[in-house]
Design a protein around this motif. Structure first.
Motif, PDB file in Angstrom:
ATOM      1  N   PRO A   1      -9.353   5.612   2.112  1.00 56.12           N
ATOM      2  CA  PRO A   1      -7.952   5.015   2.288  1.00 56.12           C
ATOM      3  C   PRO A   1      -7.874   3.872   1.029  1.00 56.12           C
ATOM      4  O   PRO A   1      -6.795   3.483   1.072  1.00 56.12           O
ATOM      5  CB  PRO A   1      -8.055   4.487   3.569  1.00 56.12           C
ATOM      6  CG  PRO A   1      -9.186   4.329   4.055  1.00 56.12           C
ATOM      7  CD  PRO A   1     -10.205   5.354   3.578  1.00 56.12           C
TER       8      PRO A   1
ATOM      9  N   TYR B   1      -5.180   3.838  -1.255  1.00 57.17           N
ATOM     10  CA  TYR B   1      -3.469   3.458  -0.765  1.00 57.17           C
ATOM     11  C   TYR B   1      -3.540   2.038  -0.256  1.00 57.17           C
ATOM     12  O   TYR B   1      -2.369   1.649  -0.033  1.00 57.17           O
ATOM     13  CB  TYR B   1      -3.174   4.572   0.451  1.00 57.17           C
ATOM     14  CG  TYR B   1      -2.664   5.904  -0.275  1.00 57.17           C
ATOM     15  CD1 TYR B   1      -1.561   6.050  -0.940  1.00 57.17           C
ATOM     16  CD2 TYR B   1      -3.615   7.118  -0.120  1.00 57.17           C
ATOM     17  CE1 TYR B   1      -1.165   7.107  -1.628  1.00 57.17           C
ATOM     18  CE2 TYR B   1      -3.242   8.081  -0.914  1.00 57.17           C
ATOM     19  CZ  TYR B   1      -2.086   8.344  -1.448  1.00 57.17           C
ATOM     20  OH  TYR B   1      -1.774   9.401  -2.407  1.00 57.17           O
ATOM     21  N   LEU B   2      -4.482   1.528   0.510  1.00 59.79           N
ATOM     22  CA  LEU B   2      -4.544   0.289   0.883  1.00 59.79           C
ATOM     23  C   LEU B   2      -4.487  -0.753  -0.082  1.00 59.79           C
ATOM     24  O   LEU B   2      -3.524  -1.872  -0.306  1.00 59.79           O
ATOM     25  CB  LEU B   2      -5.846  -0.317   1.654  1.00 59.79           C
ATOM     26  CG  LEU B   2      -6.034   0.699   2.892  1.00 59.79           C
ATOM     27  CD1 LEU B   2      -7.478   0.486   3.415  1.00 59.79           C
ATOM     28  CD2 LEU B   2      -4.984   0.515   3.984  1.00 59.79           C
ATOM     29  N   GLN B   3      -4.771  -0.524  -1.428  1.00 60.84           N
ATOM     30  CA  GLN B   3      -4.835  -1.351  -2.602  1.00 60.84           C
ATOM     31  C   GLN B   3      -3.273  -1.343  -2.999  1.00 60.84           C
ATOM     32  O   GLN B   3      -2.626  -2.307  -3.442  1.00 60.84           O
ATOM     33  CB  GLN B   3      -5.721  -0.695  -3.869  1.00 60.84           C
ATOM     34  CG  GLN B   3      -5.616  -1.618  -4.907  1.00 60.84           C
ATOM     35  CD  GLN B   3      -6.607  -1.452  -5.919  1.00 60.84           C
ATOM     36  OE1 GLN B   3      -7.958  -1.197  -5.432  1.00 60.84           O
ATOM     37  NE2 GLN B   3      -6.513  -1.438  -7.174  1.00 60.84           N
TER      38      GLN B   3
ATOM     39  N   ALA C   1      -1.013  -3.262  -0.589  1.00 60.47           N
ATOM     40  CA  ALA C   1      -1.273  -4.748  -0.877  1.00 60.47           C
ATOM     41  C   ALA C   1      -0.616  -5.141  -1.989  1.00 60.47           C
ATOM     42  O   ALA C   1      -0.004  -6.375  -1.790  1.00 60.47           O
ATOM     43  CB  ALA C   1      -2.848  -5.162  -0.791  1.00 60.47           C
TER      44      ALA C   1
ATOM     45  N   GLY D   1       2.823  -2.873   4.839  1.00 57.46           N
ATOM     46  CA  GLY D   1       2.264  -2.339   5.675  1.00 57.46           C
ATOM     47  C   GLY D   1       2.330  -0.956   5.743  1.00 57.46           C
ATOM     48  O   GLY D   1       3.320  -0.112   5.406  1.00 57.46           O
ATOM     49  N   PRO D   2       1.511  -0.119   6.397  1.00 57.17           N
ATOM     50  CA  PRO D   2       1.732   1.357   6.747  1.00 57.17           C
ATOM     51  C   PRO D   2       2.870   1.721   7.168  1.00 57.17           C
ATOM     52  O   PRO D   2       3.474   2.850   6.817  1.00 57.17           O
ATOM     53  CB  PRO D   2       0.516   1.641   7.520  1.00 57.17           C
ATOM     54  CG  PRO D   2      -0.388   0.635   7.280  1.00 57.17           C
ATOM     55  CD  PRO D   2       0.089  -0.700   7.056  1.00 57.17           C
TER      56      PRO D   2
ATOM     57  N   ALA E   1      -5.101   5.480   6.129  1.00 54.91           N
ATOM     58  CA  ALA E   1      -4.717   3.983   5.621  1.00 54.91           C
ATOM     59  C   ALA E   1      -3.628   3.805   6.649  1.00 54.91           C
ATOM     60  O   ALA E   1      -3.028   2.443   6.341  1.00 54.91           O
ATOM     61  CB  ALA E   1      -4.167   3.864   4.207  1.00 54.91           C
TER      62      ALA E   1
ATOM     63  N   CYS F   1      -0.709   5.418   7.115  1.00 49.59           N
ATOM     64  CA  CYS F   1       0.639   6.091   6.568  1.00 49.59           C
ATOM     65  C   CYS F   1       1.062   7.267   7.301  1.00 49.59           C
ATOM     66  O   CYS F   1       0.136   8.090   7.482  1.00 49.59           O
ATOM     67  CB  CYS F   1       0.711   5.863   5.167  1.00 49.59           C
ATOM     68  SG  CYS F   1       0.383   4.455   4.392  1.00 49.59           S
TER      69      CYS F   1
END
Length: 227
Positions: free
Chosen positions: A152, A155-157, A160, A165-166, A185, A187
């Motif tokens: 993930p 997608y987390l990057q 951020a 947030g998701p 992640a 989502c």
């Protein structure tokens, strides 16, 4: 209806019909080895990073390569795809319309791709004049992340970088690995597969095309419910 702040788009095979360029380069690479890379092997590479895709192809055709040869193969494939992308890129059906609708309605957009930055630069050089605007607020490329899909991390990057947030985001993907990255992640994911079967999972909605998909439809996608 749920709120939708941003859409995180995959590139190859999702927004753009550029997956075919990677397939073409891998077929040509196999021909250089004196072998034929078949459609099943190519289908298995969807959403996989280049090193993983070449490993799949080598296993499928029964070819062994030294680390030095593999590095040369990698460089050759990237160069060949760069040549193809420099010529032209084509939208997947409905993708251009969905992206433009997001931009018009103030939905933030990010591109999250396994493709390296140098190649993405060529693609964006085609998209900006076509759309008449900068299409993505954030671009995360495969050579700029600590781990690639199905991890993930990409997608987390992107989230951020957007400061979101998701729950604020929907991921649009075409592959099993990409869908897994989006789900892990946290989502909601819309998967529009080409040549792969996406199994039913909480948070994953599978469609056959992006034609007719709107930001409102993405906002209405169900959230994952997990034990």
């Amino acid at each position: 209806m749920s709120e939708l702040t941003a859409v995180l788009f995959d590139m190859d095979g999702t927004l753009l019909a550029t997956e075919q360029y990677w397939d073409e380069a891998l077929v040509e690479l196999g021909a250089g080895w004196g072998t034929t890379v078949g459609p099943e092997a190519l289908a298995a590479t969807a959403g996989v990073d280049l090193d993983g895709a070449m490993a799949i192809v080598r296993a499928a055709v029964g070819v062994s390569r030294t680390p030095e040869q593999s590095a040369a193969d990698h460089a050759w494939v990237v160069g060949r795809v760069e040549e193809l992308m420099a010529g032209s890129v084509s939208w997947q059906p409905g993708a251009r319309e969905l992206l433009l609708a997001c931009l018009a309605e103030g939905v933030r957009t990010a591109l999250v791709t396994t493709t390296p930055r140098a190649l993405v630069t060529h693609v964006l050089g085609h998209l900006r004049p076509d759309l008449g605007t900068e299409p993505f607020e954030v671009v995360v490329c495969g050579d700029e992340v600590p781990a690639r899909k199905p991890d993930p991390a990409p997608y987390l990057q992107a989230m951020a970088a957007l400061g979101l947030g998701p729950a604020d985001c929907v991921v649009v993907e075409d592959s099993l690995t990409g869908s897994r990255a989006g789900l892990d992640a946290g989502c909601r994911v819309l998967g529009v597969p080409a040549g792969q079967v996406l199994p039913a999972e909480p948070g994953l909605t599978v469609g056959s095309t992006l034609v007719g998909v709107t930001p409102a439809a993405l906002a209405a996608l169900p959230y994952p419910v997990r034990a």
